[in-house]
Design a protein around this motif. Structure first.
Motif, PDB file in Angstrom:
ATOM      1  N   ARG A   1      38.361  28.234  44.883  1.00 29.21           N
ATOM      2  CA  ARG A   1      37.830  29.603  44.821  1.00 29.21           C
ATOM      3  C   ARG A   1      36.760  29.740  43.741  1.00 29.21           C
ATOM      4  O   ARG A   1      35.882  30.561  43.845  1.00 29.21           O
TER       5      ARG A   1
ATOM      6  N   PHE B   1      40.474  39.418  44.297  1.00 31.12           N
ATOM      7  CA  PHE B   1      39.838  38.094  44.296  1.00 31.12           C
ATOM      8  C   PHE B   1      38.869  37.974  43.110  1.00 31.12           C
ATOM      9  O   PHE B   1      38.821  36.942  42.417  1.00 31.12           O
TER      10      PHE B   1
ATOM     11  N   LEU C   1      42.260  32.916  50.018  1.00 29.31           N
ATOM     12  CA  LEU C   1      41.232  32.329  49.157  1.00 29.31           C
ATOM     13  C   LEU C   1      41.493  32.616  47.672  1.00 29.31           C
ATOM     14  O   LEU C   1      41.070  31.851  46.804  1.00 29.31           O
TER      15      LEU C   1
ATOM     16  N   ASP D   1      43.186  29.794  46.479  1.00 32.11           N
ATOM     17  CA  ASP D   1      42.609  28.501  46.849  1.00 32.11           C
ATOM     18  C   ASP D   1      42.025  27.795  45.624  1.00 32.11           C
ATOM     19  O   ASP D   1      41.322  28.407  44.823  1.00 32.11           O
TER      20      ASP D   1
ATOM     21  N   VAL E   1      38.990  35.226  39.913  1.00 29.60           N
ATOM     22  CA  VAL E   1      37.918  34.293  39.559  1.00 29.60           C
ATOM     23  C   VAL E   1      37.213  34.737  38.282  1.00 29.60           C
ATOM     24  O   VAL E   1      36.118  34.264  37.974  1.00 29.60           O
TER      25      VAL E   1
ATOM     26  N   VAL F   1      32.639  33.609  48.942  1.00 33.09           N
ATOM     27  CA  VAL F   1      33.819  34.381  49.389  1.00 33.09           C
ATOM     28  C   VAL F   1      33.577  35.866  49.202  1.00 33.09           C
ATOM     29  O   VAL F   1      33.871  36.685  50.091  1.00 33.09           O
TER      30      VAL F   1
ATOM     31  N   ARG G   1      33.282  31.173  44.873  1.00 31.56           N
ATOM     32  CA  ARG G   1      33.560  32.594  44.682  1.00 31.56           C
ATOM     33  C   ARG G   1      32.434  33.480  45.188  1.00 31.56           C
ATOM     34  O   ARG G   1      32.669  34.546  45.737  1.00 31.56           O
TER      35      ARG G   1
END
Lengths: 156, 1018
Positions: free
Chosen positions: B154, B189, B148, B151, B193, B161, B158
């Motif tokens: 994302r 992650f 992800l 991705d 983001v 996720v 976000r």
């Protein structure tokens, strides 16, 4: 004394303190006249009395003539002339010589070369010293020659 | 563990400078297969299938056989994966999972392979299924997190996720290792983001001495991973913050508008400039230059806060714009208080890093150091929708019913009633959507022009949407909210567009978002998203890397990161970056070396840097630099190069060249908005050189003027000399009128010309008419021994000399009206006589000569005679002589002498004397004084004065002036002649001679004795 004078051409006595007149006349009038030189009164008298001269040509100013050869109103100038008197005599010597010549009986016609600028004086001289013609510097040699011929009675 | 090494490598890679901008998806080498064989550490693959699980109680022989087959297929799949045959691996793992559908390990590895093959949706579904089968299996979480993180959706997902992975953390409570790995993945992650703060907050507790709550302290390797990730986060933030936004290029018209505004600013018309820039920014709000210019205008108008706002936006949009940083820092430092000191310092720091030559900023930073303080950001304003009180009451009641499960749908009815009452009641509309899945058209219509409310509705609906399900309801609302200038909506739309693959639209929204306000709420996220959208990969630009390190004040680290020392083998941009670091650290020699190498490699920016560095050098240092790079830089229009060359020209004694260079440098600097440190010095030097130049030009002009005046004066003088030579002097007639005493000389000259020239020589000209006359004789008569014209010229020369002796100048001979024409005619006659011509020509010459002859005996003789008429005439009569006698008597008596009254005898009433009056008076006075002296002391002394005129024997008229006396003393002309000049009768003598008279001394009749006097021919 006259030199080179012949009977063919009339002779004029040239009386001057140099030789300018004589040279000029001989150069340009030699074919018609003869000329005899006279440097002072004495020589002029001698030339005029020689019998061959037919006329007199006199300069007025004789400043180059030594004082002892000058004449004044009465005759030969006295010795020891002051400069003023010498100047006066020299400036009018031509007239004084002619005057003395006339006084000695010389009656030859005369031409006096002078710019008198005084008509009265001219008349006076031509009257008292006749036969006399006053010739100014305006007269060229052609006119002078005419005056000479006129003085001889041949017309101008 | 099969994933450990690769994950570690991936996370460590984040700390590498070269990956500063790389998005997580690219930085991470996919995910981790769940095979668990530590010995198979080949990149991206595992080597062994999952170990047999404990048998399920319900499994039969067929099931065991299927699982065995699955294990075999699993092992084969991993082997294929290891061999690089991902397709084959996916097919085998798919078959393995079919054989053993409940095997979470196989599903995890299948999901990994699917992700590796780019089949993200299948991979995500497979991994989620694996997690669903075994929620404590951290590999699935890790792989899913990695999947992800790469991705495209994302950004939009976000929150979901992160929430999902957070649940995973809960599920892994008892698995410290797995939990740590997942935390790292989750933090990564969050980083990708843009939630770097959250990521940092997640990582920081792991590094504390006590470790995370309930977790054992990290092992060294684990700690390293966390630190690497933190470093990567920090670098991300900084790098993103330093990247310019891809703002639209300004149009030609916009550029012209900006230029016009700048001219207005320079002319002091700040208001006009601001108006123009306002209009320009409405069309191009994201153009940093327009912001920068409007900030200048606003500052000039005293609107400092607004200026700061524009500059903040400008540096957000263009962090590489040193001038904006400088302006912002200076503005904050100058006008801001302690609260702005930190921001001011940051701005100045950025400016200084971009332009190390701005030494003045270093001093400003030092002053700011005392004022720096932190300032907490202001909280965001709350958001509220419009609703009536009744609607609010209905909604509150509905909430109560809904909290208890909304039995009978009463809560729903109440919400709908509230909406019927107030269709724009956003909270009610969101709740209604939660209950019905619909939003009333009245609500949308009512909110259509209320941007914040519409965005609140859209945001509420979006939160309630199912994860991964395409939202078709809210995009028009968001578009409308963006149109109504709702920042959050703009950011949300950027996320949505990024998720949908609309990169250009996303970037446009992000740019607008950043341009909207100084400190947007999601600035860091926007930067991260921009970096992701830009697809940046590989090494960051060397200058950017150096800037990051220099912002940390770690020049040595910056140099190490760039490669250490400058050598010719290095890339030019790297050399330039290293030079920049050296220059920032005030290591000018090293910086010069680096720039020189980069410039030699053809790097134009390095050439400019080199020029700017040289411009900062001292005169002595500058004199030693190589001029060739400076000349190349100058040819490229680098202002600093022109300035450096101007200084060198000045040192070489070429002030004109130096001035021209300084002018060019300042013009280029002004055009570029350059604020280099050398500019004030250049301006001062330029002014000095210009003043010196003006003084020199003024001096030169004055010198030239003097020369011209002198030349004119010289020309005038020359002209005057020529004119004087040509036009000066008097005619003889005029001279005679002015000074009658010149007359004797004139008389002598006229007599000489008459006798020597006219009579004896020119008188022969009349013979040219006689053919018998010798032309040679005639020529000789006029030309020998001296040409008559020369004789006249000589006479005139003597006359002119006599005139000069009396203070007069006669005209040049050629212009004298009497002597000039005479001379010319004589000369012409001489010339005519000299040449020999043919008959026709000779006749013409003769005619001409005869004409001249006529002139000589006519006009010229008249003119000469006329001069004699101009002689003085002094008329003496009785009155005149009496007055003269009275004057002599008076002077004699004053001298104490005796006086014998003279008798006066005038021969005529008046007698004219051809003597100038003064001379005659002097003659008379001296004669009378002499006579008075002669009779002095004698009682019978008598004196008589005689004035008369007579004609002498030669017929001349003679004017006489005589003074007689009775003194017996003798006096002779010789005695008078002998007297020394200057006294008495000597004076008389000299004057009489001068006036062409002669003195007389003769006896006088008694009682007188003698007469002394002078007589003058009239």
């Amino acid at each position: 004394m006259l030199s080179g004078v012949s009977a063919a051409r009339p002779c004029f006595v040239v009386c001057e303190d140099g030789s300018e007149y004589l040279d000029r006349f001989r150069r340009f009038l030699d074919d018609a006249f003869r000329f005899a030189a006279a440097g002072d009164y004495a020589s002029a008298l001698a030339a005029a009395g020689a019998g061959q001269a037919r006329g007199l040509l006199l300069d007025l100013d004789f400043r180059r003539t030594p004082p002892d050869r000058l004449v004044d109103e009465a005759g030969p100038a006295p010795p020891g002339l002051d400069p003023g008197s010498r100047q006066r005599l020299a400036e009018t010597q031509g007239i004084l010589i002619l005057r003395q010549l006339r006084a000695r009986g010389v009656t030859l016609p005369a031409l006096l070369f002078a710019d008198l600028d005084d008509t009265e004086q001219t008349k006076f001289l031509e009257r008292t010293l006749a036969p006399l013609t006053i010739v100014s510097s305006r007269a060229g040699i052609v006119e002078v020659a005419g005056l000479m011929r006129a003085a001889l009675g041949g017309g101008r | 563990m099969t994933g450990g090494p690769r994950a570690r490598a991936a996370l460590m890679a984040l700390a590498l400078p070269g990956l500063l901008f790389a998005p997580a998806a690219r930085a991470q080498p996919a995910a981790v297969p769940d095979a668990g064989a530590a010995s198979t550490a080949a990149a991206g693959t595992a080597a062994a299938p999952e170990a047999p699980r404990a048998s399920a109680p319900s499994a039969g022989a067929a099931g065991a056989s299927a699982r065995a087959t699955a294990r075999t297929l699993h092992a084969q799949g991993l082997a294929s994966l290891k061999a690089g045959h991902a397709d084959e691996a996916e097919r085998l793992l798919q078959r393995a999972l079919e054989k053993d559908p409940e095997n979470a390990g196989i599903a995890t590895d299948l999901g990994y392979v699917q992700g590796k093959l780019g089949r993200r949706a299948e991979a995500e579904a497979t991994l989620r299924a694996a997690i669903a089968r075994d929620p404590r299996r951290y590999y699935a979480y890790v792989n899913l997190a990695d999947l992800l993180a790469d991705d495209p959706s994302r950004w939009e997902r976000r929150d979901q996720v992160i929430a999902f992975l957070d649940k995973g953390l809960d599920a892994l409570k008892s698995d410290d290792k797995g939990r740590l790995l997942l935390q790292l993945r989750l933090a990564n992650f969050e980083r990708v983001v843009g939630r770097t703060a959250a990521a940092r907050a997640r990582l920081q507790p792991l590094l504390s001495e006590a470790g995370a709550a309930g977790a054992p302290p990290l092992a060294r390797a684990q700690r390293k991973r966390a630190l690497d990730l933190l470093e990567a986060i920090a670098l991300d933030e900084r790098a993103q913050a330093l990247e310019d936004w891809p703002t639209p290029a300004p149009s030609a018209a916009q550029n012209q508008d900006a230029a016009a505004a700048e001219r207005a600013l320079d002319a002091g018309r700040a208001g006009e400039a601001q108006d123009g820039l306002d209009r320009l920014l409405r069309r191009a709000p994201s153009w940093p230059r327009a912001r920068f210019l409007r900030a200048r205008a606003l500052e000039s108008l005293g609107r400092v806060d607004e200026a700061v706002r524009d500059l903040e936006i400008a540096v957000n949009l263009a962090p590489s714009d040193a001038a904006s940083w400088r302006a912002l820092g200076r503005l904050l430092a100058t006008h801001g208080g302690a609260l702005e000191a930190a921001r001011a310092d940051e701005a100045l720091h950025n400016a200084l890093i971009l332009e190390p030559s701005w030494d003045d900023l270093r001093a400003l930073r030092a002053r700011l150091a005392r004022r720096r303080a932190a300032l907490a950001p202001a909280p965001a304003a709350p958001h509220a929708g419009g609703a009536s009180e009744h609607a609010r009451a209905l909604y509150r009641e509905a909430e109560e019913w809904i909290e208890v499960g909304d039995p009978g749908g009463l809560g729903r009815d109440l919400v709908l009633q509230a909406l019927a009452e107030s269709p724009t009641y956003v909270e009610a509309a969101v709740t209604a959507y939660a209950l019905t899945g619909q939003v009333g058209s009245d609500t949308v219509t009512g909110l259509w022009d209320d941007g914040p409310a519409l965005w609140a509705l859209a945001a509420g609906v979006r939160r309630l949407g199912k994860e991964g399900v395409s939202d078709t309801l809210t995009p028009p609302w968001i578009d409308r909210a963006v149109a109504l200038d709702v920042q959050e909506a703009r950011f949300a739309r950027a996320l949505a567009r990024a998720g949908a693959g609309d990169r250009a639209g996303a970037v446009a929204d992000l740019v607008a978002y950043v341009a909207r306000e100084p400190q947007p709420a999601h600035l860091a996220e926007a930067r991260a998203l921009r970096a992701g959208l830009a697809g940046a990969e590989g090494q960051p630009a060397p200058e950017l890397l150096a800037r990051i390190r220099l912002l940390e004040d770690r020049a040595d680290v910056a140099l190490s990161a760039l490669g250490g020392t400058c050598t010719a083998e290095r890339p030019a941009d790297r050399l330039r970056a290293m030079g920049l670091v050296h220059e920032y650290a005030e290591q000018r020699a090293a910086a010069h070396h680096c720039y020189t190498l980069a410039a030699a490699a053809g790097d134009a920016p390095a050439l400019a840097r080199l020029a700017r560095l040289d411009a900062r050098l001292s005169d002595a240092e500058l004199g030693r630099v190589d001029r060739a790079p400076l000349e190349r830089a100058a040819a490229r229009g680098v202002a600093a190069a022109h300035w450096a060359l101007a200084r060198l020209a000045s040192a070489d004694g070429q002030p004109a060249l130096a001035l021209a260079g300084a002018e060019r440098a300042l013009a280029l600097a002004a055009a570029a908005g350059d604020a280099d440190g050398w500019v004030p010095a250049a301006r001062a030097a330029h002014d000095g050189w210009a003043a010196a130049r003006q003084a020199e030009e003024r001096s030169e002009r004055e010198r030239r003027l003097r020369l011209e005046v002198a030349a004119v004066a010289l020309a005038l003088l020359l002209a005057a000399v020529i004119a004087r030579r040509r036009w000066r002097g008097r005619t003889v007639a005029s001279a005679l009128r002015r000074s009658p005493s010149l007359f004797p000389e004139v008389g002598r000259a006229v007599a000489e010309i008459r006798h020597d020239v006219l009579k004896h020589r020119a008188g022969v000209l009349g013979l040219v008419a006689d053919p018998a006359a010798s032309r040679a004789d005639l020529c000789r008569a006029l030309t020998e021994p001296q040409p008559t014209s020369a004789v006249v010229a000589g006479v005139y020369g003597r006359l002119a000399q006599a005139a000069r002796g009396q203070g007069m100048t006669l005209r040049p001979l050629g212009r004298e009206p009497v002597f000039g024409p005479l001379t010319r005619d004589l000369a012409r006659a001489e010339a005519l006589l000299r040449r020999s011509r043919a008959d026709a020509g000779a006749r013409a010459d003769d005619a001409a000569l005869l004409a001249i002859d006529g002139q000589l005996r006519g006009t010229h003789a008249d003119r000469l005679g006329a001069l004699l008429e101009l002689g003085p005439r002094t008329r003496l009569d009785a009155g005149e002589v009496g007055s003269w006698i009275g004057a002599v008597e008076a002077s004699t008596r004053r001298a104490g002498g005796g006086w014998a009254a003279p008798a006066l005898m005038l021969g005529e009433l008046a007698v004219d004397f051809p003597v100038e009056r003064g001379a005659l008076n002097a003659i008379f006075t001296n004669l009378l004084r002499n006579a008075q002296a002669a009779v002095a002391g004698r009682d019978d002394g008598r004196v008589i004065v005689r004035v008369d005129r007579e004609r002498d024997v030669t017929g001349r008229q003679v004017a006489r002036l005589l003074v007689g006396d009775s003194a017996a003393a003798e006096l002779t002309l010789e005695a008078i002649e002998a007297r020394e000049s200057g006294r008495g009768l000597a004076i008389v003598r000299d004057l009489v001679r001068q006036w062409r008279g002669h003195m007389l001394v003769r006896p006088e009749s008694p009682p007188f004795h003698k007469q002394v006097g002078a007589c003058f021919p009239v």
